[in-house]
Design an enzyme around this catalytic site. Structure first.
Site, PDB file in Angstrom:
ATOM      1  N   HIS A  90      -3.191   9.102   1.198  1.00 28.49           N
ATOM      2  CA  HIS A  90      -3.156   7.895   0.369  1.00 28.49           C
ATOM      3  C   HIS A  90      -4.534   7.620  -0.208  1.00 28.49           C
ATOM      4  CE1 HIS A  90      -4.510   5.247   3.938  1.00 28.49           C
ATOM      5  NE2 HIS A  90      -4.321   6.438   4.446  1.00 28.49           N
ATOM      6  N   CYS A 131      -3.436   2.708  -5.430  1.00 25.13           N
ATOM      7  CA  CYS A 131      -2.713   3.582  -4.506  1.00 25.13           C
ATOM      8  C   CYS A 131      -1.330   3.961  -5.023  1.00 25.13           C
ATOM      9  CB  CYS A 131      -2.609   2.921  -3.132  1.00 25.13           C
ATOM     10  SG  CYS A 131      -1.838   1.275  -3.153  1.00 25.13           S
ATOM     11  N   HIS A 134       0.848  -1.188   0.000  1.00 27.63           N
ATOM     12  CA  HIS A 134       0.000   0.000   0.000  1.00 27.63           C
ATOM     13  C   HIS A 134       0.885   1.240   0.000  1.00 27.63           C
ATOM     14  CE1 HIS A 134      -3.527   2.371   0.319  1.00 27.63           C
ATOM     15  NE2 HIS A 134      -3.202   2.881   1.490  1.00 27.63           N
TER      16      HIS A 134
END
Length: 226
Positions: free
Chosen positions: A42, A155, A30
C-alpha cells in the site's frame, strides 16, 4: 455488494484483491493490494511528511500509517510509523483495528451511482491477478509512486493503478480516486443542491468512464517517476 461498502472476511481474500479499511469513523479509507501470505502492499503518508492539502484533512491522513509503533512494534512488520511511500505490511497493521472491505471493479454505471459515497468501486475492469501483484511489487521495489497527496496522489490511486494500469492522459495524471472525486462532487452539490449532480460528477470522473484514460506499463510509469 452493499450500497455503502463491501465487507469481506480475511478467509475470502484472494491475491490481487484491492482492499480497504475505513478509518476515523468512516471519514477516510485506506487502500492497498493484497498479495497473499497475509501481506498488503500500500501507499502511505509517513509520520511527519506533508500531504500538501493545507486543510483539516491533514490530521486524518495519519490514519494511513500502520498503527504499530513506539514501544510496541508489530512482530511481523517492525516499526513502520515513520515510513512513507509504497510499503508492505501485514493485514493486522493494514486494517489497524477496523474492518476489511473489497473494492469492486467492472460495476455498471447504475451500480456505481447507487453507492452512497465514492471510494468503493469503479466501472473500470481489473487486469488478471498476476499482473496486479507484479505491478504492486515493482512499485514497492522502487518506492515508485511519487509523493503522497490526499487529493492528487493517494492510496486509492495507487491500488487502482495496480489493478488497471490506467492513468489519465500523456502526463500520467492520477488523483482520480473515488474519495477525491467525492470531495469535488460534494462541493458541486453545495452549489447546485442536487444529489443527482453529485453522483453524475463522480460517475463521469471515474477512470473507467474517461476517454482520456490510457494504460501505461509499470516500467514506463517508473521511468517517468525516476
Amino acid at each position: 455488494m452493499g450500497l455503502f461498502s463491501n465487507k469481506i472476511s480475511i478467509d475470502n481474500l484472494k491475491p490481487g484483491d484491492h482492499i480497504y479499511s475505513w478509518r476515523n469513523a468512516y471519514i477516510y479509507s485506506h487502500h492497498g493490494i493484497y498479495i497473499g501470505d497475509g501481506k498488503v502492499i500500500h501507499f502511505t503518508r509517513g509520520g511527519g511528511l506533508e500531504t500538501g492539502t493545507g486543510t483539516f484533512l491533514d490530521k486524518f491522513i495519519v490514519s494511513s500509517i500502520p498503527n504499530h509503533g513506539g514501544d510496541n512494534p508489530c512482530p511481523n512488520c517492525g516499526k513502520q510509523s515513520d515510513l512513507g511511500g509504497v510499503i508492505s505490511s501485514c493485514l493486522d497493521c493494514f486494517i489497524a483495528g477496523g474492518d476489511l472491505f473489497l473494492f469492486d471493479y467492472g460495476v455498471s454505471p447504475a451500480i456505481f451511482m447507487s453507492k452512497l459515497r465514492g471510494g468503493t468501486c469503479t466501472t473500470a475492469t481489473s487486469d488478471p491477478p498476476d499482473q496486479v501483484i507484479s505491478r504492486a511489487k515493482s512499485l514497492l521495489s522502487r518506492n515508485g509512486f511519487g509523493d503522497y497527496h490526499v487529493f492528487e496522489n493517494n492510496c486509492e490511486d495507487f491500488a487502482m493503478y495496480c489493478k488497471t494500469s490506467l492513468v489519465v492522459g500523456k502526463s500520467y495524471v492520477l488523483g482520480r480516486s473515488g474519495q477525491a472525486n467525492s470531495v469535488s462532487a460534494a462541493a458541486c452539490v453545495a452549489r447546485m443542491l442536487s444529489p443527482w449532480a453529485s453522483n453524475a460528477i463522480r460517475l463521469f470522473s471515474d477512470i473507467g468512464m474517461r476517454n482520456d484514460a490510457v494504460k501505461v506499463p509499470v516500467e514506463k510509469f517508473l521511468a517517468k517517476e525516476s
